[in-house]
Design a protein around this motif. Structure first.
Motif, PDB file in Angstrom:
ATOM      1  N   THR A 133       0.851  -1.192   0.000  1.00 42.95           N
ATOM      2  CA  THR A 133       0.000   0.000   0.000  1.00 42.95           C
ATOM      3  C   THR A 133       0.883   1.236   0.000  1.00 42.95           C
ATOM      4  O   THR A 133       1.846   1.327   0.766  1.00 42.95           O
ATOM      5  N   THR A 174       3.401  -3.357 -10.218  1.00 42.73           N
ATOM      6  CA  THR A 174       2.025  -3.854 -10.175  1.00 42.73           C
ATOM      7  C   THR A 174       1.675  -4.387  -8.782  1.00 42.73           C
ATOM      8  O   THR A 174       2.545  -4.568  -7.935  1.00 42.73           O
ATOM      9  N   LYS A 201      -0.113  -2.957  -6.424  1.00 41.66           N
ATOM     10  CA  LYS A 201      -0.111  -1.956  -5.357  1.00 41.66           C
ATOM     11  C   LYS A 201      -1.485  -1.296  -5.222  1.00 41.66           C
ATOM     12  O   LYS A 201      -2.194  -1.099  -6.210  1.00 41.66           O
ATOM     13  N   LYS A 202      -1.820  -0.936  -4.015  1.00 35.27           N
ATOM     14  CA  LYS A 202      -2.967  -0.073  -3.759  1.00 35.27           C
ATOM     15  C   LYS A 202      -2.420   1.300  -3.398  1.00 35.27           C
ATOM     16  O   LYS A 202      -1.578   1.424  -2.490  1.00 35.27           O
ATOM     17  N   TYR A 226      -3.123   5.405  -2.428  1.00 34.81           N
ATOM     18  CA  TYR A 226      -4.032   6.450  -1.961  1.00 34.81           C
ATOM     19  C   TYR A 226      -3.321   7.794  -2.117  1.00 34.81           C
ATOM     20  O   TYR A 226      -2.189   7.966  -1.668  1.00 34.81           O
ATOM     21  N   ARG A 259      -2.580  10.140 -11.424  1.00 32.62           N
ATOM     22  CA  ARG A 259      -3.244   8.940 -11.965  1.00 32.62           C
ATOM     23  C   ARG A 259      -2.559   8.497 -13.260  1.00 32.62           C
ATOM     24  O   ARG A 259      -2.364   7.295 -13.497  1.00 32.62           O
ATOM     25  N   GLY A 267      -0.419   5.108 -13.320  1.00 33.60           N
ATOM     26  CA  GLY A 267      -0.965   4.097 -14.216  1.00 33.60           C
ATOM     27  C   GLY A 267       0.050   3.651 -15.244  1.00 33.60           C
ATOM     28  O   GLY A 267       0.131   2.462 -15.591  1.00 33.60           O
ATOM     29  N   MET A 323       0.517   1.106 -11.662  1.00 32.86           N
ATOM     30  CA  MET A 323      -0.309   1.280 -10.462  1.00 32.86           C
ATOM     31  C   MET A 323      -1.643   1.905 -10.853  1.00 32.86           C
ATOM     32  O   MET A 323      -1.774   3.139 -10.934  1.00 32.86           O
ATOM     33  N   THR A 324      -2.621   1.056 -11.095  1.00 28.56           N
ATOM     34  CA  THR A 324      -3.909   1.520 -11.594  1.00 28.56           C
ATOM     35  C   THR A 324      -4.998   1.541 -10.527  1.00 28.56           C
ATOM     36  O   THR A 324      -6.068   2.103 -10.750  1.00 28.56           O
ATOM     37  N   ASP A 325      -4.730   0.926  -9.375  1.00 24.16           N
ATOM     38  CA  ASP A 325      -5.709   0.890  -8.285  1.00 24.16           C
ATOM     39  C   ASP A 325      -5.444   2.080  -7.376  1.00 24.16           C
ATOM     40  O   ASP A 325      -4.712   1.986  -6.378  1.00 24.16           O
ATOM     41  N   VAL A 326      -6.020   3.231  -7.730  1.00 19.73           N
ATOM     42  CA  VAL A 326      -5.718   4.495  -7.062  1.00 19.73           C
ATOM     43  C   VAL A 326      -6.999   5.153  -6.560  1.00 19.73           C
ATOM     44  O   VAL A 326      -7.956   5.322  -7.314  1.00 19.73           O
ATOM     45  N   ASP A 327      -7.010   5.508  -5.277  1.00 19.24           N
ATOM     46  CA  ASP A 327      -8.116   6.262  -4.692  1.00 19.24           C
ATOM     47  C   ASP A 327      -7.600   7.614  -4.201  1.00 19.24           C
ATOM     48  O   ASP A 327      -6.426   7.735  -3.819  1.00 19.24           O
TER      49      ASP A 327
END
Length: 210
Positions: free
Chosen positions: A88, A130, A132-133, A135, A160, A164, A168-172
Protein backbone atom coordinates in the motif's frame (compact mmCIF):
# COMPACT_ATOMS: atom_id res chain seq x y z
CA UNK A 1 0.95 -5.57 4.62
CA UNK A 2 3.83 -3.22 3.92
CA UNK A 3 2.84 0.45 3.87
CA UNK A 4 4.86 3.22 2.23
CA UNK A 5 3.96 6.75 3.33
CA UNK A 6 5.37 9.59 1.22
CA UNK A 7 4.80 13.12 2.56
CA UNK A 8 5.76 16.25 0.68
CA UNK A 9 4.06 19.38 2.02
CA UNK A 10 6.37 22.30 2.86
CA UNK A 11 3.98 23.39 5.64
CA UNK A 12 5.40 21.01 8.23
CA UNK A 13 3.20 20.49 11.28
CA UNK A 14 0.56 22.79 9.76
CA UNK A 15 0.10 20.53 6.75
CA UNK A 16 -3.36 19.00 6.44
CA UNK A 17 -2.22 16.43 3.86
CA UNK A 18 0.64 15.23 6.05
CA UNK A 19 -1.63 15.03 9.09
CA UNK A 20 -4.38 13.00 7.43
CA UNK A 21 -1.96 10.74 5.53
CA UNK A 22 0.07 10.06 8.67
CA UNK A 23 -3.06 9.26 10.68
CA UNK A 24 -4.17 6.98 7.85
CA UNK A 25 -0.90 5.06 7.86
CA UNK A 26 -0.91 4.79 11.65
CA UNK A 27 -4.48 3.45 11.66
CA UNK A 28 -3.59 0.84 9.05
CA UNK A 29 -0.58 -0.10 11.13
CA UNK A 30 -2.63 -0.39 14.33
CA UNK A 31 -5.31 -2.45 12.59
CA UNK A 32 -2.92 -5.36 12.12
CA UNK A 33 0.24 -5.85 14.22
CA UNK A 34 1.88 -7.66 11.30
CA UNK A 35 1.70 -4.55 9.11
CA UNK A 36 4.89 -2.55 8.59
CA UNK A 37 5.41 1.12 7.80
CA UNK A 38 8.14 2.95 5.89
CA UNK A 39 7.99 6.76 5.90
CA UNK A 40 9.69 8.94 3.30
CA UNK A 41 9.53 12.59 4.31
CA UNK A 42 10.44 14.53 1.19
CA UNK A 43 10.67 17.81 3.08
CA UNK A 44 13.02 16.65 5.83
CA UNK A 45 15.00 14.63 3.29
CA UNK A 46 14.36 16.03 -0.20
CA UNK A 47 15.48 14.03 -3.20
CA UNK A 48 17.85 15.76 -5.62
CA UNK A 49 16.37 16.96 -8.87
CA UNK A 50 17.47 14.70 -11.70
CA UNK A 51 20.42 16.07 -13.63
CA UNK A 52 22.92 15.12 -16.33
CA UNK A 53 24.69 12.60 -14.08
CA UNK A 54 21.39 10.87 -13.34
CA UNK A 55 20.20 10.96 -16.95
CA UNK A 56 23.41 9.38 -18.22
CA UNK A 57 24.06 7.21 -15.16
CA UNK A 58 20.86 5.18 -15.42
CA UNK A 59 21.93 4.02 -18.88
CA UNK A 60 25.55 3.36 -17.88
CA UNK A 61 26.61 -0.07 -16.55
CA UNK A 62 27.10 0.07 -12.79
CA UNK A 63 30.80 -0.74 -13.03
CA UNK A 64 31.37 2.11 -15.50
CA UNK A 65 29.56 4.89 -13.60
CA UNK A 66 31.43 7.84 -12.23
CA UNK A 67 31.21 8.36 -8.43
CA UNK A 68 28.62 11.09 -8.95
CA UNK A 69 26.55 8.92 -11.30
CA UNK A 70 26.68 6.05 -8.82
CA UNK A 71 25.52 8.39 -6.07
CA UNK A 72 22.46 9.78 -7.85
CA UNK A 73 21.44 6.45 -9.37
CA UNK A 74 21.80 4.95 -5.91
CA UNK A 75 19.24 7.43 -4.61
CA UNK A 76 16.81 6.30 -7.29
CA UNK A 77 17.52 2.66 -6.45
CA UNK A 78 16.62 3.22 -2.80
CA UNK A 79 13.26 4.89 -3.48
CA UNK A 80 12.42 2.29 -6.11
CA UNK A 81 13.22 -0.51 -3.66
CA UNK A 82 10.90 1.12 -1.12
CA UNK A 83 8.14 1.31 -3.71
CA UNK A 84 8.49 -2.26 -4.92
CA UNK A 85 8.49 -3.54 -1.32
CA UNK A 86 5.20 -1.81 -0.48
CA UNK A 87 1.73 -3.30 -0.78
CA UNK A 88 0.00 0.00 0.00
CA UNK A 89 1.32 3.43 -0.98
CA UNK A 90 0.04 6.67 0.55
CA UNK A 91 1.10 9.84 -1.26
CA UNK A 92 0.46 13.13 0.56
CA UNK A 93 0.74 16.51 -1.11
CA UNK A 94 -0.61 20.00 -0.95
CA UNK A 95 -2.20 21.52 -4.03
CA UNK A 96 0.49 23.98 -5.10
CA UNK A 97 -0.09 26.19 -8.12
CA UNK A 98 -2.66 23.70 -9.42
CA UNK A 99 -0.37 20.69 -9.18
CA UNK A 100 1.63 18.53 -6.79
CA UNK A 101 4.57 19.77 -4.72
CA UNK A 102 7.96 19.95 -6.42
CA UNK A 103 9.37 17.57 -3.82
CA UNK A 104 6.83 14.91 -4.79
CA UNK A 105 7.56 15.55 -8.47
CA UNK A 106 11.22 14.75 -7.76
CA UNK A 107 10.12 11.46 -6.18
CA UNK A 108 8.14 10.66 -9.32
CA UNK A 109 11.17 11.48 -11.47
CA UNK A 110 13.28 9.01 -9.47
CA UNK A 111 10.75 6.16 -9.61
CA UNK A 112 9.78 6.58 -13.27
CA UNK A 113 12.76 4.76 -14.70
CA UNK A 114 13.00 2.79 -17.92
CA UNK A 115 13.99 -0.79 -17.30
CA UNK A 116 13.06 -0.66 -13.63
CA UNK A 117 9.52 0.65 -13.26
CA UNK A 118 8.46 0.51 -16.91
CA UNK A 119 9.72 -1.02 -20.13
CA UNK A 120 9.09 -0.61 -23.83
CA UNK A 121 8.18 -3.65 -25.89
CA UNK A 122 6.59 -4.59 -29.18
CA UNK A 123 3.18 -3.53 -27.85
CA UNK A 124 4.40 -0.24 -26.40
CA UNK A 125 5.19 0.72 -22.81
CA UNK A 126 4.42 -1.65 -19.95
CA UNK A 127 4.28 -0.70 -16.28
CA UNK A 128 6.34 -2.95 -14.02
CA UNK A 129 5.11 -1.71 -10.63
CA UNK A 130 2.02 -3.85 -10.17
CA UNK A 131 -0.07 -5.21 -7.34
CA UNK A 132 -0.11 -1.96 -5.36
CA UNK A 133 -2.97 -0.07 -3.76
CA UNK A 134 -2.33 3.67 -3.89
CA UNK A 135 -4.03 6.45 -1.96
CA UNK A 136 -3.49 10.10 -2.88
CA UNK A 137 -4.11 12.47 0.03
CA UNK A 138 -4.49 15.94 -1.46
CA UNK A 139 -5.14 19.17 0.45
CA UNK A 140 -6.28 22.31 -1.36
CA UNK A 141 -7.41 25.78 -0.38
CA UNK A 142 -10.28 25.73 -2.86
CA UNK A 143 -12.69 23.17 -4.27
CA UNK A 144 -11.24 21.47 -7.34
CA UNK A 145 -13.06 18.15 -7.44
CA UNK A 146 -16.15 19.71 -8.99
CA UNK A 147 -17.50 22.92 -10.41
CA UNK A 148 -15.79 25.51 -12.57
CA UNK A 149 -12.37 25.07 -10.91
CA UNK A 150 -12.07 21.39 -11.81
CA UNK A 151 -10.17 22.40 -14.97
CA UNK A 152 -7.35 23.70 -12.78
CA UNK A 153 -6.77 20.36 -11.05
CA UNK A 154 -3.63 19.09 -12.71
CA UNK A 155 -2.52 17.15 -9.62
CA UNK A 156 -4.89 14.19 -9.62
CA UNK A 157 -4.93 13.63 -13.40
CA UNK A 158 -1.13 13.81 -13.48
CA UNK A 159 -0.66 11.36 -10.60
CA UNK A 160 -3.24 8.94 -11.96
CA UNK A 161 -1.58 9.13 -15.37
CA UNK A 162 2.01 8.60 -14.27
CA UNK A 163 1.14 5.96 -11.67
CA UNK A 164 -0.97 4.10 -14.22
CA UNK A 165 1.88 4.26 -16.73
CA UNK A 166 4.09 2.54 -14.15
CA UNK A 167 1.47 -0.15 -13.51
CA UNK A 168 -0.31 1.28 -10.46
CA UNK A 169 -3.91 1.52 -11.59
CA UNK A 170 -5.71 0.89 -8.29
CA UNK A 171 -5.72 4.49 -7.06
CA UNK A 172 -8.12 6.26 -4.69
CA UNK A 173 -8.11 9.95 -3.80
CA UNK A 174 -8.78 11.39 -0.36
CA UNK A 175 -9.33 15.13 -0.68
CA UNK A 176 -9.06 17.74 2.04
CA UNK A 177 -10.43 20.64 0.07
CA UNK A 178 -11.67 24.12 0.79
CA UNK A 179 -9.27 24.66 3.67
CA UNK A 180 -8.67 28.23 2.55
CA UNK A 181 -12.33 29.13 3.10
CA UNK A 182 -12.27 29.66 6.85
CA UNK A 183 -12.13 27.65 10.09
CA UNK A 184 -15.50 25.95 9.60
CA UNK A 185 -14.47 24.79 6.14
CA UNK A 186 -11.22 23.38 7.55
CA UNK A 187 -13.12 21.47 10.23
CA UNK A 188 -15.56 20.06 7.68
CA UNK A 189 -12.81 19.10 5.22
CA UNK A 190 -10.77 17.30 7.87
CA UNK A 191 -13.85 15.48 9.16
CA UNK A 192 -14.79 14.32 5.67
CA UNK A 193 -11.27 13.09 4.96
CA UNK A 194 -11.04 11.34 8.32
CA UNK A 195 -14.36 9.60 7.71
CA UNK A 196 -13.08 8.29 4.38
CA UNK A 197 -9.86 7.08 6.01
CA UNK A 198 -11.82 5.31 8.74
CA UNK A 199 -14.07 3.65 6.17
CA UNK A 200 -11.04 2.31 4.29
CA UNK A 201 -9.46 0.98 7.48
CA UNK A 202 -12.74 -0.64 8.55
CA UNK A 203 -13.22 -2.30 5.18
CA UNK A 204 -9.71 -3.73 5.31
CA UNK A 205 -10.34 -5.09 8.80
CA UNK A 206 -13.51 -6.79 7.56
CA UNK A 207 -11.68 -8.24 4.57
CA UNK A 208 -8.86 -9.51 6.76
CA UNK A 209 -11.31 -11.20 9.14
CA UNK A 210 -13.28 -12.88 6.35
Amino acid sequence: MSILLVTSSPRGAASHSTRIATEFAEKLLAADPSNTLVVRDLVANPLPHIDADYSTGIYTPAEARTPRQAEVVGVSDVVLDELFAADTVILATGFINFNISSTLKSWVDHIARSGRSFAYGENGPKGLVTGKKVYIVLASGGIYSEGAAIQFDHAVPYLRGVLGFLGMTDVDVIRIEGVGMGPDAVTAALAKATAKVDAVVASQQVAAAA
